[in-house]
Structure formats: C-alpha cells, structure tokens
Design a protein around this motif. Structure first.
Motif: not given
Length: 287
Positions: A26-41
């Motif tokens: 779900s987070f990978a669908l958006n670049r910004t959200m992907s960064y958020i998941w990577g840092d705060f997953g």
C-alpha cells in the motif's frame, strides 16, 4: 456445515490482525508514503496493534468470553503479519520471522480447526497457548539459542538450504496435523479421553490409514522443523528428545483407553498400522 460464531470470529479477527502484511504494498504506491514506511514502518505496525486492540476492547466490552477469543486470534494474526514482514525484510533476523509466522499460525489454526470440526470440545485452551510450562520453556529456549548464536556466530543463521528444508518440514507437519483433525472430526480431542462418548468412533480412514497417530506425527515434524528452520542445533536435539519422550508416554496411555473402547477392532488396527513415530510402538495389550 456452517461455522459456529466463535469459529467465524476467530477467522475474521485473525485476518484483520494480519492486515499489516499489506502495508508495504500500500505504501509503495506513493513515493512519499514509501519513504514514510521505510523510516517508520515499525512504529506504524505498533500503532496498528495498539489501535486494533483498543477496537477489540470497545467492540466486545460486554461479552468477556467472546473478547477472550477475539483478542487471542487478533493478536496471533498480528504476530503472523509481523513474522511475514520480518521474513521478507532482508534483515539478519529473517529466519526468526519465518518461525514467528509459523508459531502464530499454528496456535490460531488449532483453535479454528477445533471450532470447525469439533465445536463441543472447544475452549480457550484449544489455542494451546498455555499448553504446559514445559512448552513455554521450550519456546523461550528456542528464542534464547537463536539470539545467542545470532550474536556470536551470525553466519550460522544464514544457512538457507537448511532453513528451507526446515520450513518444508514445518509446513508438512502443519498440514498433516490439521488433516488428522479434520478426518477425525468429533473424534479428535486435545486431551486423552478416559471415558468413551456415545458417538465416539474408531477412525481408520484418510491419513489414519498410514499411521495411528497422525496428529502427533504432524506436531513432532512441525516442532523439529521449526528448529531446523532456525538453525538451532541444541534445541533441535532437545526438542527431539523431549517430544519423543512425551509422545511415547502419551501414546502408551492413550492406547490403553482405546483398547478398552474398541477392543478387537483396535487390536487389529494396531497390528496393521504403525504409530508413525520412530521407535514408539504404543501399548501392546492382549485381549
């Protein structure tokens, strides 16, 4: 056959609890959200767990017995999701993620399968979470060995061929155990039965054609498979010895009652079909 309410409840809460496995996609669908998941997953999954448990409390506040099922199944689903996320994270604890997922699924599926096939014997103990002090100590020993060896000999936890073999054995054991529970249906119980029920039947078809105690064989394979999967040599030996002794005593006791229940029919079954566990012959009585 329709599932009883607690079976449906355990299934739905487990599925919702395991929802975090979808978060990376779900987070990978958006670049910004992907960064958020990577840092705060990690924090996102923890927050989900807290919120989900809060929802369970509010939803089943007036039904304590129902809540006890929901909170166990829901958190086992959450543990299953965390295990899968860790297993695909690429970190050095990937193998432990496999183990956590297998452990969570095993305990949830014990309850769900019992609810679906033999609801009259269903209790909270069907989750087997508090099976025995020895079982809990074994799980603690498994975690301790994995952690110590991961710290001292990290390469020991990177033997992927061994771990995959353990995973295959774990899955095979899980399938065999659940197949035996489904085949036996109302004749299966987590505890040795000392009194024959009016509808208790001797089951000799399906997986019971190949071994007399397929549920024990499945559990034996599952437990050893988890330690091979973790590359835990000491716990592998310990699990093998302790499990063998437990099943040797359990089968001996259980077959005394089975011979009393079914007489010549069970004696003939004994002659034709092995227990399925190495060097365990069970009770050899003469009628």
């Amino acid at each position: 056959m329709a599932l009883i309410r607690k079976a449906r409840l355990s299934l739905s809460t487990f599925i919702v609890g395991s929802a975090p496995v979808l978060f990376p996609l779900s987070f990978a669908l958006n670049r910004t959200m992907s960064y958020i998941w990577g840092d705060f997953g990690v924090f996102i999954v923890l927050l989900y767990g807290v919120l989900y448990n809060g929802i369970l409390v509010l939803t089943y506040l007036r039904e304590r017995d129902v809540y006890q099922v929901a909170v166990r199944a829901g958190n086992l689903g959450l543990a299953f999701a965390v295990g899968l996320l860790v297993s695909v994270s690429g970190c050095s604890w990937s193998l432990f993620g496999w183990y956590l997922a297998a452990l969570a699924f095993f305990h949830w599926s014990e309850y769900f399968t019992t609810a679906a096939t033999n609801p009259r014997s269903l209790t909270l103990e069907s989750f087997l979470l508090d099976h025995s002090r020895e079982y809990q100590l074994a799980a603690l020993a498994s975690l301790t060995e994995f952690t110590l060896e991961w710290m001292i000999l990290p390469g020991m936890k990177q033997m992927w061929a061994v771990s995959v073999a353990g995973l295959v054995l774990t899955v095979a054991g899980e399938i065999l155990r659940k197949a035996s529970m489904c085949t036996a249906g109302r004749n299966f119980n987590h505890y040795v039965q000392h009194t024959k029920q009016h509808d208790h039947r001797l089951v000799t078809h399906g997986v019971y054609k190949f071994c007399r105690h397929p549920s024990y064989v499945g559990w034996f394979c599952w437990s050893l498979g988890t330690q091979i999967m973790l590359c835990n040599p000491f716990c592998l030996v310990g699990y093998a010895v302790v499990s063998w002794r437990f099943f040797n005593e359990r089968i001996y006791e259980e077959e005394i009652y089975l011979l009393n229940f079914f007489g010549e029919d069970y004696l003939d079954y004994q002659r034709r079909v092995p227990t399925g566990l190495p060097f365990i012959s069970g009770y050899r009585g003469v009628l």
